[in-house]
Scaffold this motif. Structure first.
Motif, PDB file in Angstrom:
ATOM      1  N   SER A 229       0.826  -1.208   0.000  1.00 15.75           N
ATOM      2  CA  SER A 229       0.000   0.000   0.000  1.00 15.75           C
ATOM      3  C   SER A 229       0.862   1.261   0.000  1.00 15.75           C
ATOM      4  CB  SER A 229      -0.918  -0.012   1.226  1.00 15.75           C
ATOM      5  OG  SER A 229      -1.659   1.182   1.313  1.00 15.75           O
ATOM      6  N   MET A 230       1.917   1.275   0.827  1.00 14.93           N
ATOM      7  CA  MET A 230       2.789   2.448   0.876  1.00 14.93           C
ATOM      8  C   MET A 230       3.506   2.665  -0.446  1.00 14.93           C
ATOM      9  SD  MET A 230       4.430   2.267   4.716  1.00 14.93           S
ATOM     10  CE  MET A 230       5.121   3.938   4.613  1.00 14.93           C
ATOM     11  N   ALA A 234       3.400   5.866  -2.845  1.00 17.40           N
ATOM     12  CA  ALA A 234       4.583   6.730  -2.792  1.00 17.40           C
ATOM     13  C   ALA A 234       5.378   6.770  -4.088  1.00 17.40           C
ATOM     14  CB  ALA A 234       5.490   6.296  -1.640  1.00 17.40           C
ATOM     15  N   LEU A 235       5.451   5.669  -4.828  1.00 17.62           N
ATOM     16  CA  LEU A 235       6.256   5.674  -6.050  1.00 17.62           C
ATOM     17  C   LEU A 235       5.746   6.706  -7.067  1.00 17.62           C
ATOM     18  CD1 LEU A 235       6.954   1.853  -6.385  1.00 17.62           C
ATOM     19  CD2 LEU A 235       8.699   3.633  -6.124  1.00 17.62           C
ATOM     20  N   ASP A 244      10.282  15.286  -3.227  1.00 14.80           N
ATOM     21  CA  ASP A 244       9.338  14.957  -2.154  1.00 14.80           C
ATOM     22  C   ASP A 244       9.977  13.938  -1.209  1.00 14.80           C
ATOM     23  OD1 ASP A 244       7.274  14.097  -0.521  1.00 14.80           O
ATOM     24  OD2 ASP A 244       5.772  14.091  -2.108  1.00 14.80           O
ATOM     25  N   LEU A 245      10.617  14.441  -0.149  1.00 11.85           N
ATOM     26  CA  LEU A 245      11.340  13.553   0.772  1.00 11.85           C
ATOM     27  C   LEU A 245      10.402  12.663   1.567  1.00 11.85           C
ATOM     28  CD1 LEU A 245      14.221  15.822   2.146  1.00 11.85           C
ATOM     29  CD2 LEU A 245      14.265  14.182   0.261  1.00 11.85           C
ATOM     30  N   ASP A 246       9.205  13.137   1.861  1.00 12.38           N
ATOM     31  CA  ASP A 246       8.249  12.285   2.569  1.00 12.38           C
ATOM     32  C   ASP A 246       7.873  11.078   1.706  1.00 12.38           C
ATOM     33  OD1 ASP A 246       8.023  13.773   4.960  1.00 12.38           O
ATOM     34  OD2 ASP A 246       6.659  15.176   4.001  1.00 12.38           O
ATOM     35  N   ALA A 247       7.695  11.309   0.415  1.00 14.41           N
ATOM     36  CA  ALA A 247       7.373  10.206  -0.491  1.00 14.41           C
ATOM     37  C   ALA A 247       8.541   9.229  -0.585  1.00 14.41           C
ATOM     38  CB  ALA A 247       7.016  10.743  -1.879  1.00 14.41           C
ATOM     39  N   ARG A 248       9.750   9.760  -0.659  1.00 13.99           N
ATOM     40  CA  ARG A 248      10.917   8.870  -0.721  1.00 13.99           C
ATOM     41  C   ARG A 248      11.036   8.030   0.558  1.00 13.99           C
ATOM     42  NH1 ARG A 248      14.200   9.366  -5.083  1.00 13.99           N
ATOM     43  NH2 ARG A 248      14.164  11.345  -6.226  1.00 13.99           N
ATOM     44  N   ASP A 250       8.580   7.168   2.531  1.00 20.17           N
ATOM     45  CA  ASP A 250       7.525   6.160   2.461  1.00 20.17           C
ATOM     46  C   ASP A 250       7.940   4.987   1.571  1.00 20.17           C
ATOM     47  OD1 ASP A 250       5.886   7.553   4.165  1.00 20.17           O
ATOM     48  OD2 ASP A 250       4.463   8.222   2.631  1.00 20.17           O
ATOM     49  N   CYS A 251       8.619   5.283   0.465  1.00 19.83           N
ATOM     50  CA  CYS A 251       9.154   4.209  -0.384  1.00 19.83           C
ATOM     51  C   CYS A 251      10.135   3.339   0.398  1.00 19.83           C
ATOM     52  CB  CYS A 251       9.857   4.790  -1.601  1.00 19.83           C
ATOM     53  SG  CYS A 251       8.801   5.504  -2.872  1.00 19.83           S
TER      54      CYS A 251
END
Length: 384
Positions: A229-230, A234-235, A244-248, A250-251
């Motif tokens: 799900s994450m 996030a990808l 987007d460091l939050d997205a990275r 989360d990856c």
């Protein structure tokens, strides 16, 4: 009644969101390391200031740097790194880079402990079809700072390519898993987009084949479903905004979770097994092997595990849809290759690939039983 066994590995801790240079120094202090040997990305070392900043933070405790590990971790490079680490009398290995570097350091640990000085010495370290080799345990351990998201920094398995046979061979020992892994999303800014996204699909593959395995269990499911799900969320965010460091992060955390099934004894399937052959024999990057193979493997397996595949679709935000189709669209949406033709593997090689895939650890444990190369060939023909 289901039975099973979950073994908790020899990793001490995972640090996430902190600058790598600070976290590495804290690990050196925690472990009492005096002579740390760096194994790092050559690109990061030669084209950015990332590695120099880490060396500066480590100070005199950094006793050497190896930055020449090619993709797929060939034996000769493992031996070269081992000899350099041995010459420095290192008491810890610190890796900063992708999966080939992480696996390389795992192999170096075994080479140092078992006096492997030549490429052919790795024969006695590798795990084959017979009894596990009797190995001296690693004494010089590893901490890992990954810059890609395939997840090898959370396992006790290393894949090393035998250049003579062009086969990727497994090295295993419980102490090969790093003592600590440091997840610093800032380093992802230096990773090419295709590499970050494709290794993210490798992590998706870990989740999906773990969920869909005949040997799945609730512990592995909990990790893989949340990780999937994450990653599914996030990808695309990273593709839309590389800063987007939050997205990275989360990856990275999704990737950590993706290794839950494999680390707790759940086998992978044909996507991973065929991918081993595509990587070792044809040089296809790890992530691209999953981009190409996973949807076709899911479609071929559906008759055997449709209920499990439904969990995949739901975790990716598309309940009720065909999981192979969901994965196909997702991978295409990230701009990744979706056919063997796109990774320059032609149909004239399919029989050889099918034969070699049967010898991998994972094809024989695919959820829909694969009894011979002809069935692997069916999957390859679907992927042409």
């Amino acid at each position: 009644m289901q039975t099973g066994r979950v073994i908790f590995g020899a990793m001490d801790e995972v640090v996430f969101g902190r600058p790598a240079s600070e976290a590495i120094v804290e690990q050196l202090d925690r472990l009492g390391a005096k002579r740390a040997f760096l194994m790092v990305s050559g690109t990061l070392n030669r084209q950015t200031d990332v590695i120099e900043n880490i060396r500066r933070a480590m100070g005199p405790r950094c006793v050497g740097t190896f930055d020449a590990m090619p993709p797929h971790t060939p034996r000769a490079a493992v031996i070269a790194a081992s000899e350099q680490a041995r010459a420095t009398d290192a008491d810890l290995i610190v890796t900063v880079g992708g999966g080939s570097i992480t696996d390389g350091a795992k192999a170096v640990q075994l080479c140092l402990a078992n006096n492997a000085r030549r490429p052919e010495d790795i024969d006695r370290l590798r795990s084959g079809a017979g009894p596990a080799p009797q190995l001296a345990p690693p004494v010089v351990r590893q901490i890992s700072v990954p810059t890609t998201i395939a997840g090898g920094e959370f396992t006790s398995i290393a894949g090393v390519t035998n250049e003579k046979t062009r086969v990727k061979e497994a090295l295993r020992h419980p102490l090969l898993i790093p003592r600590a892994t440091i997840l610093d999303p800032r380093l992802g800014a230096h990773t090419p987009e295709w590499l970050w996204l494709s290794t993210g699909i490798r992590a998706v593959d870990h989740c999906v084949e773990g969920i869909c395995s005949r040997e799945a269990h609730p512990y592995g499911d909990a990790h893989a479903l949340k990780g999937l799900s994450m990653l599914a969320q996030a990808l695309p965010r990273v593709k839309a905004d590389a800063a987007d460091l939050d997205a990275r992060l989360d990856c990275q955390i999704g990737t950590w979770l993706s290794t839950g099934p494999l680390a707790s004894g759940v086998p992978m399937g044909a996507s991973h097994g065929i991918g081993y052959v595509l990587g070792a024999e044809f040089g296809v990057p790890h992530g691209h092997t999953s981009c190409v193979m996973l949807p076709s493997v899911m479609r071929w397996n559906k008759s055997a595990n449709a209920e499990r595949q439904a969990l995949v679709s739901a975790a990716m935000g598309h309940p009720g849809e065909d999981a192979g189709d969901v994965l196909d669209r997702f991978i295409r949406g990230l701009g990744m290759p979706r056919s063997l033709r796109e990774v320059k593997v032609g149909a004239e090689h399919f029989d050889r690939i099918a034969q070699a895939a049967m010898a991998t650890p994972w094809v024989p444990r695919n959820p829909r039983p694969i009894e011979g190369p002809a069935q692997v060939r069916e999957i390859l023909d679907m992927t042409a």
